[in-house]
Design a protein around this motif. Structure first.
Motif, PDB file in Angstrom:
ATOM      1  N   MET A  18      53.106  17.384  52.031  1.00  0.00           N
ATOM      2  CA  MET A  18      53.338  18.403  53.054  1.00  0.00           C
ATOM      3  C   MET A  18      52.225  19.447  53.138  1.00  0.00           C
ATOM      4  SD  MET A  18      57.451  19.010  52.993  1.00  0.00           S
ATOM      5  CE  MET A  18      57.408  20.000  54.495  1.00  0.00           C
ATOM      6  N   GLN A  19      51.333  19.471  52.169  1.00  0.00           N
ATOM      7  CA  GLN A  19      50.205  20.405  52.237  1.00  0.00           C
ATOM      8  C   GLN A  19      48.873  19.696  52.435  1.00  0.00           C
ATOM      9  OE1 GLN A  19      51.388  21.989  48.427  1.00  0.00           O
ATOM     10  NE2 GLN A  19      51.523  24.047  49.288  1.00  0.00           N
ATOM     11  N   LEU A  20      48.754  18.468  51.932  1.00  0.00           N
ATOM     12  CA  LEU A  20      47.466  17.772  51.942  1.00  0.00           C
ATOM     13  C   LEU A  20      47.502  16.450  52.703  1.00  0.00           C
ATOM     14  CD1 LEU A  20      46.675  18.555  48.224  1.00  0.00           C
ATOM     15  CD2 LEU A  20      45.367  19.427  50.164  1.00  0.00           C
ATOM     16  N   THR A  21      48.566  16.211  53.477  1.00  0.00           N
ATOM     17  CA  THR A  21      48.753  15.016  54.303  1.00  0.00           C
ATOM     18  C   THR A  21      49.077  13.784  53.460  1.00  0.00           C
ATOM     19  OG1 THR A  21      47.225  15.950  55.933  1.00  0.00           O
ATOM     20  CG2 THR A  21      47.856  13.659  56.226  1.00  0.00           C
ATOM     21  N   ASP A  75      49.517   3.035  42.607  1.00  0.00           N
ATOM     22  CA  ASP A  75      50.827   2.393  42.718  1.00  0.00           C
ATOM     23  C   ASP A  75      51.322   2.507  44.158  1.00  0.00           C
ATOM     24  OD1 ASP A  75      53.431   1.505  42.558  1.00  0.00           O
ATOM     25  OD2 ASP A  75      54.124   3.089  41.197  1.00  0.00           O
ATOM     26  N   GLY A  76      51.165   1.426  44.909  1.00  0.00           N
ATOM     27  CA  GLY A  76      51.667   1.392  46.276  1.00  0.00           C
ATOM     28  C   GLY A  76      52.638   0.253  46.496  1.00  0.00           C
ATOM     29  N   ILE A  77      53.239  -0.239  45.408  1.00  0.00           N
ATOM     30  CA  ILE A  77      54.254  -1.289  45.568  1.00  0.00           C
ATOM     31  C   ILE A  77      55.443  -0.701  46.326  1.00  0.00           C
ATOM     32  CG2 ILE A  77      55.811  -2.871  44.378  1.00  0.00           C
ATOM     33  CD1 ILE A  77      53.708  -3.103  42.160  1.00  0.00           C
ATOM     34  N   ILE A  78      55.992   0.385  45.786  1.00  0.00           N
ATOM     35  CA  ILE A  78      56.920   1.216  46.557  1.00  0.00           C
ATOM     36  C   ILE A  78      56.312   2.604  46.595  1.00  0.00           C
ATOM     37  CG2 ILE A  78      59.260   2.089  46.846  1.00  0.00           C
ATOM     38  CD1 ILE A  78      60.276  -0.193  45.130  1.00  0.00           C
ATOM     39  N   ALA A  79      55.994   3.079  47.774  1.00  0.00           N
ATOM     40  CA  ALA A  79      55.355   4.378  47.949  1.00  0.00           C
ATOM     41  C   ALA A  79      56.409   5.415  48.354  1.00  0.00           C
ATOM     42  CB  ALA A  79      54.253   4.255  48.994  1.00  0.00           C
ATOM     43  N   HIS A  80      55.945   6.597  48.757  1.00  0.00           N
ATOM     44  CA  HIS A  80      56.852   7.713  49.103  1.00  0.00           C
ATOM     45  C   HIS A  80      56.317   8.330  50.391  1.00  0.00           C
ATOM     46  CE1 HIS A  80      59.745  10.952  47.928  1.00  0.00           C
ATOM     47  NE2 HIS A  80      58.887  11.755  48.533  1.00  0.00           N
ATOM     48  N   GLU A  81      57.071   8.183  51.492  1.00  0.00           N
ATOM     49  CA  GLU A  81      56.594   8.655  52.785  1.00  0.00           C
ATOM     50  C   GLU A  81      57.447   9.805  53.309  1.00  0.00           C
ATOM     51  OE1 GLU A  81      56.824   5.502  55.677  1.00  0.00           O
ATOM     52  OE2 GLU A  81      59.002   5.429  55.621  1.00  0.00           O
ATOM     53  N   GLY A  82      56.987  10.419  54.394  1.00  0.00           N
ATOM     54  CA  GLY A  82      57.742  11.528  54.984  1.00  0.00           C
ATOM     55  C   GLY A  82      57.351  12.848  54.349  1.00  0.00           C
ATOM     56  N   ASN A  83      58.369  13.629  53.975  1.00  0.00           N
ATOM     57  CA  ASN A  83      58.122  14.996  53.490  1.00  0.00           C
ATOM     58  C   ASN A  83      57.849  15.028  51.989  1.00  0.00           C
ATOM     59  OD1 ASN A  83      58.408  16.161  56.063  1.00  0.00           O
ATOM     60  ND2 ASN A  83      60.628  16.059  55.883  1.00  0.00           N
ATOM     61  N   GLY A  84      56.811  14.307  51.577  1.00  0.00           N
ATOM     62  CA  GLY A  84      56.401  14.306  50.183  1.00  0.00           C
ATOM     63  C   GLY A  84      55.669  15.592  49.835  1.00  0.00           C
TER      64      GLY A  84
END
Length: 320
Positions: free
Chosen positions: A152-155, A205-214
Motif C-alpha cells: 500500500m505504500q510501495l506498490t 516465493d511466488g507460488i502463492i503470492a499476496h495481492e490487493g491491500n498488502g
C-alpha cells in the motif's frame, strides 16, 4: 552487481516438499547450484519475509517449506544456515512461530535470531550512515527469501524491500518518518540498504503470492512461479513485468534504474522461462496508496522525534 544479469524463472504450483525440492534445484541449475553460492563452513543468513504473525494463512510471510528446502541445500553444500529478521512488531521467533515455522526449523535445528544494528558505510553517499543488522553484514553469505506482495505504500514488495528487514525494528519507523512523503528518497534508501547487504542469492516465493491491500491486508493469490537471481534489482524488475505493473510506479525499481543498477528487460538473460511466458493480466494492486510516513500530522512526527531521541538514544543528527 553483474552488468548482464541472469534470472531463473520457472512455474511451480505446490509447496509439497519433494516437488519443491525439484523446483528449487532446477531454479539454481543455471547458476551452478547451491554449491557455487555456498562454500564449506560459510555462515549463511536466510532472510525470509517475517512481516507479521497476525494473519496466518493469508500468505503475508515467506512459506516455511521454502525456507526449509533452502536451508537443507545450504547444509548439503557445507554451509551453516541461520534464520534472521527484524519485524517491526514482535520478535522474529514470535512471528515465525505464528507463521508455522517451528516444526520446520526444529527438523534442522536451525537457529533463529533477531537482528541488532550498528552503522555501516554504504556505496552511495546520501545514505552513508545506515544502521544495519550486524548479523546480516557479518554473515559470509546472505540468501534473500522474499514473498511477492502488493504494497500500500510501495506498490509492490519483492526482493529489495525484503532487505529492509535488515534494518533493526525501531529504525524502520524512523526511516518512514525521515522520508516523509518523498517516495523516491525512500526507494533510494531501500536500494542502498540492498546494495550494502548485497545478497548472494535471492529466491522469490511466488507460488502463492499476496495481492490487493498488502503487505498484510490483502488476500492470497495462486501465482505459480519461483524466481532466482544473484542480482536482486533485476529480479524485481522481471517480477514487475510478469505482473504487468509499471516499473516506474515502484519506488525501489525506479531508484535502482536511476542509479544504473539495472537497465531494461532486454539487458537481462533468462536461461529458463521468459517473463512473457509467465505474465498475468489481473494482478490486484492496492485500492489506494498510503503515504510512506503513514500520513502522520506534523505534531505527531514531532512527538515521535522527541520519543526517538529520549528512548531510542540514537543521535538524530545522523539521520537529518
Amino acid at each position: 552487481m553483474n552488468s548482464n544479469p541472469s534470472i531463473s524463472l520457472i512455474r511451480a504450483d505446490s509447496y509439497e516438499l519433494e516437488s519443491l525440492q525439484n523446483h528449487v534445484t532446477k531454479l539454481l541449475e543455471p547458476m551452478g547450484g547451491m554449491a557455487t553460492i555456498v562454500k564449506k563452513g560459510d555462515r549463511v543468513l536466510l532472510k525470509p519475509n517475517l512481516l507479521t504473525g497476525a494473519r496466518p494463512g493469508k500468505e503475508c510471510t515467506t512459506r516455511p517449506e521454502l525456507v526449509y528446502i533452502v536451508a537443507k541445500m545450504v547444509m548439503e553444500a557445507g554451509g551453516k544456515p541461520f534464520l534472521g529478521d527484524s519485524p517491526a512488531f514482535g520478535t522474529a521467533k514470535g512471528v515465525a512461530t505464528a507463521s508455522g515455522y517451528l516444526p520446520w526449523i526444529e527438523k534442522l535445528n536451525l537457529p533463529i535470531i533477531d537482528f541488532h544494528g550498528q552503522r555501516y558505510q554504504t556505496l552511495g553517499q546520501e545514505f552513508n550512515h545506515l544502521l544495519l543488522s550486524t548479523e546480516a553484514m557479518e554473515a559470509d553469505v546472505v540468501i534473500n527469501l522474499p514473498k511477492i506482495k502488493s504494497h500500500m505504500q510501495l506498490t509492490l514488495t519483492m526482493g529489495v524491500k525484503n532487505l529492509f528487514g535488515c534494518v533493526p525494528g525501531k529504525m524502520k519507523a524512523w526511516w518512514h518518518m525521515e522520508a516523509g512523503k518523498d517516495s523516491a528518497r525512500f526507494g533510494q534508501m531501500l536500494v542502498e540498504t540492498a546494495r550494502a547487504i548485497n545478497p548472494a542469492l535471492t529466491i522469490v516465493d511466488g507460488i502463492i503470492a499476496h495481492e490487493g491491500n498488502g503487505p498484510s491486508g490483502g488476500e492470497p493469490r495462486q501465482l505459480g512461479i519461483l524466481g532466482a537471481a544473484s542480482n536482486v534489482f533485476a529480479l524485481d524488475l522481471a517480477i514487475a513485468h510478469i505482473l504487468k505493473v509499471d516499473p516506474s510506479a515502484i519506488p525501489t525499481i525506479a531508484a535502482s534504474q536511476r542509479l544504473g543498477l539495472v537497465g531494461d528487460l532486454d539487458s537481462i538473460s533468462f536461461p529458463l522461462l521468459q517473463p512473457n511466458e509467465l505474465q498475468i493480466n489481473d494482478w490486484r494492486l492496492p485500492d489506494t496508496l498510503m503515504p510512506i510516513d503513514f500520513g502522520m500530522p506534523r505534531v505527531l512526527k514531532s512527538t515521535f522525534k522527541h520519543f526517538y531521541i529520549r528512548f531510542i538514544k540514537e543521535p538524530m543528527s545522523a539521520y537529518l
